[in-house]
Motif scaffolding. Structure first.
Motif, mmCIF file in Angstrom:
data_model
loop_
_atom_site.group_PDB
_atom_site.id
_atom_site.type_symbol
_atom_site.label_atom_id
_atom_site.label_comp_id
_atom_site.label_asym_id
_atom_site.label_seq_id
_atom_site.Cartn_x
_atom_site.Cartn_y
_atom_site.Cartn_z
ATOM 1 N N THR A 164 0.837 -1.213 0.000
ATOM 2 C CA THR A 164 0.000 0.000 0.000
ATOM 3 C C THR A 164 0.865 1.253 0.000
ATOM 4 N N ASN A 165 2.171 1.079 -0.019
ATOM 5 C CA ASN A 165 3.087 2.218 -0.131
ATOM 6 C C ASN A 165 3.058 2.680 -1.589
ATOM 7 N N PRO A 166 2.487 3.861 -1.882
ATOM 8 C CA PRO A 166 2.324 4.301 -3.275
ATOM 9 C C PRO A 166 3.630 4.299 -4.067
ATOM 10 N N ASP A 167 4.683 4.846 -3.492
ATOM 11 C CA ASP A 167 5.963 4.926 -4.209
ATOM 12 C C ASP A 167 6.529 3.540 -4.496
ATOM 13 N N LEU A 168 6.445 2.655 -3.510
ATOM 14 C CA LEU A 168 6.967 1.305 -3.695
ATOM 15 C C LEU A 168 6.142 0.541 -4.719
ATOM 16 N N ARG A 169 4.833 0.717 -4.685
ATOM 17 C CA ARG A 169 3.978 -0.002 -5.650
ATOM 18 C C ARG A 169 4.257 0.469 -7.082
ATOM 19 N N VAL A 200 2.187 -10.645 -3.529
ATOM 20 C CA VAL A 200 3.336 -11.432 -3.962
ATOM 21 C C VAL A 200 4.522 -10.891 -3.180
ATOM 22 N N LEU A 201 5.053 -11.709 -2.288
ATOM 23 C CA LEU A 201 6.091 -11.282 -1.346
ATOM 24 C C LEU A 201 7.476 -11.412 -1.964
ATOM 25 N N CYS A 202 8.130 -10.279 -2.109
ATOM 26 C CA CYS A 202 9.502 -10.238 -2.634
ATOM 27 C C CYS A 202 10.437 -9.873 -1.484
ATOM 28 N N PRO A 203 11.249 -10.817 -1.005
ATOM 29 C CA PRO A 203 12.142 -10.551 0.121
ATOM 30 C C PRO A 203 12.987 -9.295 -0.070
ATOM 31 N N ASP A 204 13.082 -8.493 0.997
ATOM 32 C CA ASP A 204 13.849 -7.244 1.049
ATOM 33 C C ASP A 204 13.242 -6.137 0.175
ATOM 34 N N GLU A 209 9.151 -4.205 7.349
ATOM 35 C CA GLU A 209 8.421 -2.997 7.714
ATOM 36 C C GLU A 209 7.380 -2.622 6.654
ATOM 37 N N GLU A 210 7.690 -2.918 5.384
ATOM 38 C CA GLU A 210 6.732 -2.610 4.330
ATOM 39 C C GLU A 210 5.482 -3.490 4.447
ATOM 40 N N LEU A 211 5.662 -4.747 4.814
ATOM 41 C CA LEU A 211 4.516 -5.629 5.005
ATOM 42 C C LEU A 211 3.705 -5.171 6.213
ATOM 43 N N PRO A 246 15.414 -15.369 -3.134
ATOM 44 C CA PRO A 246 14.555 -16.467 -2.678
ATOM 45 C C PRO A 246 14.116 -16.256 -1.234
ATOM 46 N N LEU A 247 13.001 -16.831 -0.905
ATOM 47 C CA LEU A 247 12.461 -16.753 0.449
ATOM 48 C C LEU A 247 13.331 -17.575 1.390
ATOM 49 N N THR A 248 13.672 -16.997 2.536
ATOM 50 C CA THR A 248 14.459 -17.716 3.538
ATOM 51 C C THR A 248 13.560 -18.159 4.681
ATOM 52 N N LYS A 249 14.089 -19.018 5.518
ATOM 53 C CA LYS A 249 13.331 -19.472 6.683
ATOM 54 C C LYS A 249 12.973 -18.293 7.585
ATOM 55 N N GLU A 250 13.906 -17.378 7.756
ATOM 56 C CA GLU A 250 13.657 -16.203 8.598
ATOM 57 C C GLU A 250 12.543 -15.334 8.000
ATOM 58 N N ASN A 251 12.605 -15.098 6.663
ATOM 59 C CA ASN A 251 11.551 -14.340 5.987
ATOM 60 C C ASN A 251 10.199 -14.993 6.229
ATOM 61 N N ALA A 252 10.147 -16.297 6.005
ATOM 62 C CA ALA A 252 8.890 -17.036 6.073
ATOM 63 C C ALA A 252 8.282 -16.970 7.468
ATOM 64 N N ASN A 253 9.101 -17.149 8.499
ATOM 65 C CA ASN A 253 8.588 -17.095 9.870
ATOM 66 C C ASN A 253 8.080 -15.705 10.223
ATOM 67 N N ASN A 254 8.782 -14.682 9.747
ATOM 68 C CA ASN A 254 8.360 -13.312 10.009
ATOM 69 C C ASN A 254 7.010 -13.025 9.351
ATOM 70 N N ILE A 255 6.825 -13.514 8.141
ATOM 71 C CA ILE A 255 5.558 -13.317 7.422
ATOM 72 C C ILE A 255 4.406 -13.957 8.193
ATOM 73 N N ILE A 256 4.593 -15.200 8.606
ATOM 74 C CA ILE A 256 3.533 -15.907 9.326
ATOM 75 C C ILE A 256 3.173 -15.182 10.615
ATOM 76 N N ASP A 257 4.192 -14.707 11.346
ATOM 77 C CA ASP A 257 3.948 -14.000 12.603
ATOM 78 C C ASP A 257 3.172 -12.700 12.367
ATOM 79 N N LEU A 258 3.554 -11.957 11.337
ATOM 80 C CA LEU A 258 2.858 -10.701 11.045
ATOM 81 C C LEU A 258 1.397 -10.940 10.658
ATOM 82 N N LEU A 259 1.152 -11.993 9.891
ATOM 83 C CA LEU A 259 -0.224 -12.306 9.485
ATOM 84 C C LEU A 259 -1.049 -12.763 10.682
#
Length: 446
Positions: A164-169, A200-204, A209-211, A246-259
């Motif tokens: 939802t960040n206009p500039d990033l989108r 569509v989640l693109c790591p980094d 913070e963007e998510l 590529p998605l890492t284990k750390e990325n994946a766990n952070n996503i699940i926690d945020l959701l």
């Protein structure tokens, strides 16, 4: 894709069958009107008296010349709620509204030449979103589109949000209009148009913070946001550049926690991580309550849970002993192969050899592990020189309504290859790859 109302199939016992319509015929007009899509057609078909103008399909003569199809005008009397019984090549007759974006993660741009023409079509049409569940970004919505959506209250729509960040989108979609996402969501909310969202989640790029920002912004759309799927970006070997990681284990766990935090705030399960994210995070797949009505199943969200639950129910009905020895081989992608291998360990049926063939995706690269992107040529490599009896192939690998893989290879080509070793080998297509019933029926038949 050709424009027009092109007949793809005719339903048995329908008006179309009585009229002798067939594949390749074209409907020119109905009561003098050329409908733009299935939506408009449904309103026209409410009339009880129909004048149908058609053009029969062209015929190839023995000398190779093409005989143009004749044009006919047919008068029909029918019930008010009765349709013609035609399956069309496309639900949109005036041409798919093309995608105007150049997304950094677009999978269409990561495909080589030589695949089916339809695989290179970038669809960003709100009508196919409403009718078939394809995703739209909203960057090509015109006022006339908005007025029609609002007047007919056409929902739910499937919307690619990503951030939802206009500039990033704008950067992610490479389109100046992409920054209008919050205005688009506001208008949906104002008019009560429900949506299913996708990120569509693109790591980094749009995680971390963007998510957090995206999820925070989406809280105000609680009334219209029916579900939110977060899926990892797919990267084929044809991808140029290294911007996508590529998605890492750390990325994946952070996503699940945020959701999970987002769902707690909403007091309902609305945001869901894809199966691949849970596997990467090395977490247990959630129970069925997490997925609600499984509305994002086609996006790889909840498929493992559905199939696992189905297997647990079905395995109790397995025959303890088969009269004759039987070998069942299922061909699938890396993710599903792990699941089916676990099933194979649990199946204790005498005279049964339940084999799982893990198809390595050499065509798109080993980072692509879903069954839906397996090509015929990779299957041919996997079965070459091996002996099979009964082979199972999920229909998700095939083009809808056909027996053709992504690369144009057909089921008959696979049959020819496996029958080089065993002339009596058979292939079965599982239509519902999330349900173990079809596999169970095959195992239990005598």
């Amino acid at each position: 894709m050709k424009k027009g109302m092109i007949v793809f199939g005719v339903q048995k016992g329908s008006i179309a069958e009585e009229l002798g319509l067939a594949e390749g015929d074209e409907i020119l007009s109905i009561n003098g009107i050329q409908p733009k899509d299935i939506i408009e057609l449904s309103f026209i078909m409410q009339d009880e008296n129909i004048n149908l103008a058609i053009r029969k399909a062209s015929q190839i003569q023995e000398d190779g010349s093409i005989l143009p199809g004749e044009t006919e005008l047919l008068e029909i009397e029918k019930d008010e709620d009765e349709d013609l019984g035609i399956d069309f090549e496309c639900a949109v007759f005036d041409g798919i509204k093309p995608c105007l974006n150049k997304c950094i993660f677009c999978f269409v741009d990561q495909q080589p030449k030589g695949l089916r023409e339809s695989l290179y079509v970038k669809d960003d049409d709100w009508r196919t979103s409403y009718l078939q569940g394809t995703y739209i970004t909203g960057t090509n919505l015109k006022e006339a589109d908005w007025e029609r959506i609002e007047a007919l209250q056409l929902s739910p729509l499937y919307v690619s949000i990503h951030t939802t960040n206009p500039d990033l989108r704008v950067k992610m979609l490479n389109n100046k209009r992409a920054g209008e996402i919050l205005n688009i969501l506001d208008r949906f909310k104002k008019n009560g148009i429900e949506i299913h969202g996708q990120i569509v989640l693109c790591p980094d790029i749009n995680d971390g913070e963007e998510l957090k920002r995206t999820l925070s912004d989406l809280k105000k759309y609680k009334k219209i946001l029916k579900s939110l799927a977060v899926v990892p970006v797919g990267v084929s070997k044809y991808r140029e550049g290294d911007i996508l990681k590529p998605l890492t284990k750390e990325n994946a766990n952070n996503i699940i926690d945020l959701l999970n935090e987002f769902n707690l705030c909403q007091k309902r399960h609305i945001a869901m991580a894809s199966d691949e994210i849970f596997l990467t995070a090395e977490r247990e797949i959630p129970d069925k309550k997490y997925y609600g009505e499984f509305v994002q199943i086609e996006d790889g969200v909840g498929a493992i849970r559905l199939l696992t639950d189905s297997f647990q129910k079905c395995k109790k009905r397995l025959k303890k002993k088969l009269k004759n020895k039987k070998k069942i081989s299922i061909l699938t992608g890396n993710i599903a192969a792990k699941l089916f291998s676990g099933f194979a360990e649990e199946i204790k049926t005498e005279n049964l050899d339940f084999e799982v063939i893990d198809i390595n995706n050499e065509f798109f690269g080993d980072k692509i592990s879903v069954a839906g992107l397996i090509t015929g040529q990779d299957i041919l490599k996997a079965v070459q020189g091996k002996e099979f009896q009964h082979v199972i192939i999920p229909s998700v690998m095939l083009k809808d309504g056909t027996e053709e893989f992504l690369d144009g290879i057909k089921i008959s080509d696979i049959e020819d290859e496996i029958r080089k070793i065993n002339p009596d080998a058979t292939i079965y297509i599982i239509k519902d790859c999330y349900n173990f019933d079809e596999t169970l029926a095959l195992i239990n038949f005598e």
